[in-house]
Write a protein that holds these residues in place. Structure first.
Motif, PDB file in Angstrom:
ATOM      1  N   VAL A  54       6.387  -0.552   1.587  1.00 61.53           N
ATOM      2  CA  VAL A  54       5.645  -0.846   0.360  1.00 61.53           C
ATOM      3  C   VAL A  54       4.678   0.005   0.412  1.00 61.53           C
ATOM      4  O   VAL A  54       3.784   0.174   1.584  1.00 61.53           O
ATOM      5  CB  VAL A  54       5.332  -2.198   0.263  1.00 61.53           C
ATOM      6  CG1 VAL A  54       4.289  -2.501  -0.921  1.00 61.53           C
ATOM      7  CG2 VAL A  54       6.361  -3.477   0.387  1.00 61.53           C
ATOM      8  N   THR A  55       4.156   0.935  -0.559  1.00 57.23           N
ATOM      9  CA  THR A  55       3.373   2.103  -0.560  1.00 57.23           C
ATOM     10  C   THR A  55       2.126   1.138  -1.001  1.00 57.23           C
ATOM     11  O   THR A  55       2.171   0.220  -1.366  1.00 57.23           O
ATOM     12  CB  THR A  55       3.674   2.999  -1.693  1.00 57.23           C
ATOM     13  OG1 THR A  55       3.733   2.392  -2.883  1.00 57.23           O
ATOM     14  CG2 THR A  55       4.884   3.762  -1.601  1.00 57.23           C
ATOM     15  N   ASN A  56       1.117   1.882  -0.614  1.00 57.46           N
ATOM     16  CA  ASN A  56      -0.391   1.181  -0.931  1.00 57.46           C
ATOM     17  C   ASN A  56      -0.454   0.967  -2.489  1.00 57.46           C
ATOM     18  O   ASN A  56      -0.876  -0.319  -2.976  1.00 57.46           O
ATOM     19  CB  ASN A  56      -1.464   2.274  -0.458  1.00 57.46           C
ATOM     20  CG  ASN A  56      -2.794   1.821  -1.078  1.00 57.46           C
ATOM     21  OD1 ASN A  56      -3.086   1.982  -2.163  1.00 57.46           O
ATOM     22  ND2 ASN A  56      -3.375   1.388   0.099  1.00 57.46           N
ATOM     23  N   SER A  68      -0.663   1.591   4.137  1.00 57.98           N
ATOM     24  CA  SER A  68       0.769   1.228   3.521  1.00 57.98           C
ATOM     25  C   SER A  68       1.214  -0.135   4.153  1.00 57.98           C
ATOM     26  O   SER A  68       0.401  -0.614   5.170  1.00 57.98           O
ATOM     27  CB  SER A  68       1.811   2.374   3.870  1.00 57.98           C
ATOM     28  OG  SER A  68       1.868   2.646   5.090  1.00 57.98           O
ATOM     29  N   VAL A  69       2.141  -0.749   3.695  1.00 58.19           N
ATOM     30  CA  VAL A  69       2.676  -1.962   4.239  1.00 58.19           C
ATOM     31  C   VAL A  69       3.894  -1.931   4.480  1.00 58.19           C
ATOM     32  O   VAL A  69       4.733  -1.354   3.803  1.00 58.19           O
ATOM     33  CB  VAL A  69       2.187  -3.053   3.099  1.00 58.19           C
ATOM     34  CG1 VAL A  69       2.909  -4.541   3.564  1.00 58.19           C
ATOM     35  CG2 VAL A  69       0.667  -3.181   2.906  1.00 58.19           C
ATOM     36  N   CYS A  75      -0.212  -0.847   8.122  1.00 59.39           N
ATOM     37  CA  CYS A  75       0.321   0.464   8.854  1.00 59.39           C
ATOM     38  C   CYS A  75      -0.990   1.264   8.791  1.00 59.39           C
ATOM     39  O   CYS A  75      -1.920   1.372   7.854  1.00 59.39           O
ATOM     40  CB  CYS A  75       1.494   0.849   8.324  1.00 59.39           C
ATOM     41  SG  CYS A  75       3.079   0.009   8.203  1.00 59.39           S
ATOM     42  N   ASP A  76      -0.771   2.704   9.401  1.00 59.00           N
ATOM     43  CA  ASP A  76      -1.611   3.670   9.499  1.00 59.00           C
ATOM     44  C   ASP A  76      -3.092   3.392   9.776  1.00 59.00           C
ATOM     45  O   ASP A  76      -3.925   3.721   9.089  1.00 59.00           O
ATOM     46  CB  ASP A  76      -1.499   4.432   8.403  1.00 59.00           C
ATOM     47  CG  ASP A  76       0.115   4.731   7.937  1.00 59.00           C
ATOM     48  OD1 ASP A  76       0.805   5.287   9.091  1.00 59.00           O
ATOM     49  OD2 ASP A  76       0.483   4.551   7.093  1.00 59.00           O
ATOM     50  N   ILE A  98      -6.358  -3.342   2.396  1.00 61.03           N
ATOM     51  CA  ILE A  98      -5.302  -2.602   1.984  1.00 61.03           C
ATOM     52  C   ILE A  98      -5.901  -1.541   0.962  1.00 61.03           C
ATOM     53  O   ILE A  98      -5.576  -0.330   1.242  1.00 61.03           O
ATOM     54  CB  ILE A  98      -4.031  -3.320   1.403  1.00 61.03           C
ATOM     55  CG1 ILE A  98      -3.371  -3.931   2.365  1.00 61.03           C
ATOM     56  CG2 ILE A  98      -3.048  -2.152   0.792  1.00 61.03           C
ATOM     57  CD1 ILE A  98      -2.358  -4.944   1.873  1.00 61.03           C
ATOM     58  N   GLU A  99      -6.762  -1.957   0.126  1.00 58.58           N
ATOM     59  CA  GLU A  99      -7.213  -1.012  -0.863  1.00 58.58           C
ATOM     60  C   GLU A  99      -8.430  -0.229  -0.257  1.00 58.58           C
ATOM     61  O   GLU A  99      -8.296   1.224  -0.316  1.00 58.58           O
ATOM     62  CB  GLU A  99      -7.955  -1.717  -2.111  1.00 58.58           C
ATOM     63  CG  GLU A  99      -8.244  -0.980  -3.317  1.00 58.58           C
ATOM     64  CD  GLU A  99      -8.366  -1.654  -4.423  1.00 58.58           C
ATOM     65  OE1 GLU A  99      -8.104  -1.094  -5.558  1.00 58.58           O
ATOM     66  OE2 GLU A  99      -8.863  -2.958  -4.204  1.00 58.58           O
ATOM     67  N   SER A 100      -9.121  -0.644   0.694  1.00 61.47           N
ATOM     68  CA  SER A 100     -10.210  -0.020   1.204  1.00 61.47           C
ATOM     69  C   SER A 100      -9.953   0.967   2.146  1.00 61.47           C
ATOM     70  O   SER A 100     -10.377   2.247   2.024  1.00 61.47           O
ATOM     71  CB  SER A 100     -11.286  -1.168   1.760  1.00 61.47           C
ATOM     72  OG  SER A 100     -11.836  -1.809   0.991  1.00 61.47           O
TER      73      SER A 100
END
Length: 596
Positions: free
Chosen positions: A100-102, A415-416, A427-428, A409-411
């Motif tokens: 899943v992308t950001n 990615s998930v 992730c990352d 995830i936003e801050s």
């Protein structure tokens, strides 16, 4: 007999196979299911769905209900509402390997609040489910997902479902990268092609990336009669598959995907230099069954053979074509591929597949033992960054936890990945962010695995009541108290925290949470009543067996406590609950059990 409008054994009218095969399918069966006729007359999944979506009614008719599944949605009604039907729709996304992308995560989070029930649900097939969408909002929600590089196409219906692969985002493990690549290509190969999805939801605009050339080549190849020449659906035709179809890809030893429960299981094989050599292929797994119907049963996949790295797409396409042409079209309960493999035996099944494949399968490669991997907690990605596996109770993201996950995830622009065990991987992550993220998650109850009851870490439950129309007992809403009661029983008999087991609960026998692989599986068989299944393994390689039926939820202690006493008293060193029950308890008549 073939001709305009007649059945030619290939699932469509008047289209003959391009090449003869040694086992031609039967001609028109005496009876076909109602769903078969709906599919055949739908203009490739358009009619009457398009027309039903344009009415003012809050629901759609039965034919449209069957078709919208292929587009990734189920019509549901809130069964807790007693005054009339409270219609709503569930949407299920489709992303191979759970990636899943950001951007997509943020979009799904927003849609849940604006058009859904305010929660996101993570499924056992690495997808999102969005509940509570009203009919008049369906197009807005669907088009938003599509335009943000997401998809729901084929997430439900008689087609290939989401393709699983290990969720761990290892950047330095080529075997894991090969598995994700294979999952992506298989998903693309077997996606519906006729265009109704884009016609209905984005007015014909195809918002999609170009597929790899080898996928296009494999889909178009009809050298062995796998395709409907000239059809908008070269693999599926007008009838699509007899039933749903599930594929998982993994690497040797990593059974995070429940590989043996799939119609097709694919295992990447690399050499000592980490170069891709080929793939082992399993066939014939599946969980669904029906109570009191002995001809329906869960089944484990078995080895089919090995193919070289360049032949995977052609081999899988041949398997799908075999199921398409020979799977039962008259009885949906018997239409899954596992029954075809069971009825024919693996040798005949392999021979028929080889007639579509055009080659013989090579010998299945030896594999190491399977191990379940949850990927919870902190891990190194292999590129200097970290990933964190977040345990999500029963996959339901809601309340403060939902808000906090979104903020993180936003801050941090993360990615998930979604796991097949209803969890989520961030992730990352830079090492310098680790302590802040850990603290922030802990404040809303998203704890590191060492702080979570071990029973909860491996448990799963399906959504069941109040939305699933098939549910006859609680699952997601019931499992928190069930696990607490099991922990209390453990404490009473003197079992330790480390003495855990895999518990899975479903509200009906279809087995969406794969209870038949659990060490303790609870399968709804009536109001507040469950079948008890025992004997699965922690690494998900053995089917459980039915132990008792019609056990009321208030009687769990009476039934389970003696079993836990016996396990503590009579097990061999380090013997798991699943191994113990398979060895002993199933041989004991329940009235004769004496707690020692």
């Amino acid at each position: 007999m073939t001709g305009p409008g007649s059945w030619d054994g290939r699932g469509t009218a008047g289209l003959a196979p391009a090449a003869p095969r040694p086992w031609p399918p039967a001609t028109l069966p005496a009876k076909r299911s109602k769903v078969e006729l709906i599919k055949e007359n739908s203009n490739f999944l358009r009619f009457p769905l398009r027309e039903e979506l344009e009415t003012e009614a809050p629901n759609i008719n039965e034919s449209a209900v069957q078709l919208i599944k292929f587009h990734g949605s189920y019509q549901q009604a809130d069964r807790d509402v007693r005054s009339g039907k409270a219609y709503q729709f569930m949407l299920r996304t489709k992303q191979p390997a759970g990636i899943v992308t950001n951007q997509l995560y943020k979009v799904m989070d927003d849609l849940a609040d604006e058009f859904g029930s305010g929660t996101l649900r993570l499924t056992t097939r690495q997808t999102f489910q969005l509940h509570g969408v009203l009919k008049h909002n369906l197009k807005t929600v669907m088009s938003t997902i599509i335009k943000n590089m997401g998809s729901t196409l084929g997430a439900c219906g008689d087609v290939n479902r989401n393709v699983l692969a290990p969720a761990a985002p290892f950047k330095n493990r080529k075997d894991y990268l090969y598995a994700v690549e294979a999952a992506d290509k298989l998903a693309a190969l077997l996606a519906p092609q006729a265009g109704s999805y884009y016609d209905l939801w984005v007015d014909g605009e195809k918002v999609m990336s170009a597929e790899p050339p080898d996928v296009t080549q494999a889909r178009n190849d009809n050298s062995h009669g796998t395709n409907f020449e000239g059809s908008p659906e070269p693999i599926y035709g007008t009838q699509f598959l007899p039933r749903k179809f599930k594929i998982a890809v993994t690497v040797p030893s990593d059974n995070s995907v429940d590989i043996l429960t799939n119609d097709i299981g694919v295992v990447t094989i690399v050499n000592e230099a980490d170069e891709l050599q080929g793939y082992n292929i399993y066939v014939g797994g599946g969980m669904g069954r029906t109570h009191r119907i002995e001809t329906s049963f869960p089944r484990l996949a078995e080895p089919l053979g090995y193919v070289s790295k360049d032949d995977l797409l052609h081999a899988v396409k041949a398997i799908v074509a075999t199921q398409r042409d020979y799977g039962r079209r008259d009885d949906r309960r018997q239409a899954r591929m596992k029954y075809l493999v069971h009825d024919w035996g693996i040798d005949k099944f392999r021979s028929v597949v080889e007639s579509y494949y055009g080659k013989q399968f090579e010998t299945f490669q030896t594999l190491p033992p399977w191990k379940f991997e949850s990927y919870l907690g902190w891990h190194e990605q292999g590129d200097g960054k970290l990933f964190f596996g977040v345990h999500v109770d029963n996959g339901r993201i809601k309340g403060d936890a939902k808000k906090t996950l979104r903020e993180i995830i936003e801050s941090y622009q993360l990615s998930v990945r979604l796991t097949p065990n209803q969890n989520l991987i961030l992730c990352d992550i830079r090492p310098s962010w680790k302590s802040r993220i850990t603290k922030t998650l802990a404040q809303v109850g998203l704890l590191a695995p060492r702080h979570i009851d071990s029973l909860n870490l491996t448990s799963m439950a399906c959504p069941a009541l109040p939305l699933c129309p098939l549910a006859i007992a609680e699952a997601e809403r019931g499992i928190p108290s069930i696990l607490k009661r099991i922990r209390a029983m453990f404490d009473k008999v003197g079992l330790k925290e480390a003495d855990s087991m895999v518990v899975r609960v479903t509200g009906c026998p279809n087995g969406c949470a794969r209870p038949y692989m659990a060490e303790l599986g609870l399968v709804g068989d009536g109001a507040n009543s469950y079948q008890i299944w025992l004997g699965g393994t922690a690494n998900q390689t053995r089917l459980a067996q039915t132990f008792m039926e019609k056990v009321k939820i208030q009687d769990f202690e009476r039934v389970l406590e003696p079993l836990f006493y016996l396990w503590k008293a009579r097990r061999t060193s380090e013997e798991s609950f699943g191994d113990f029950t398979m060895r002993m308890v199933l041989l004991i008549q329940m009235p004769g059990i004496v707690a020692e």
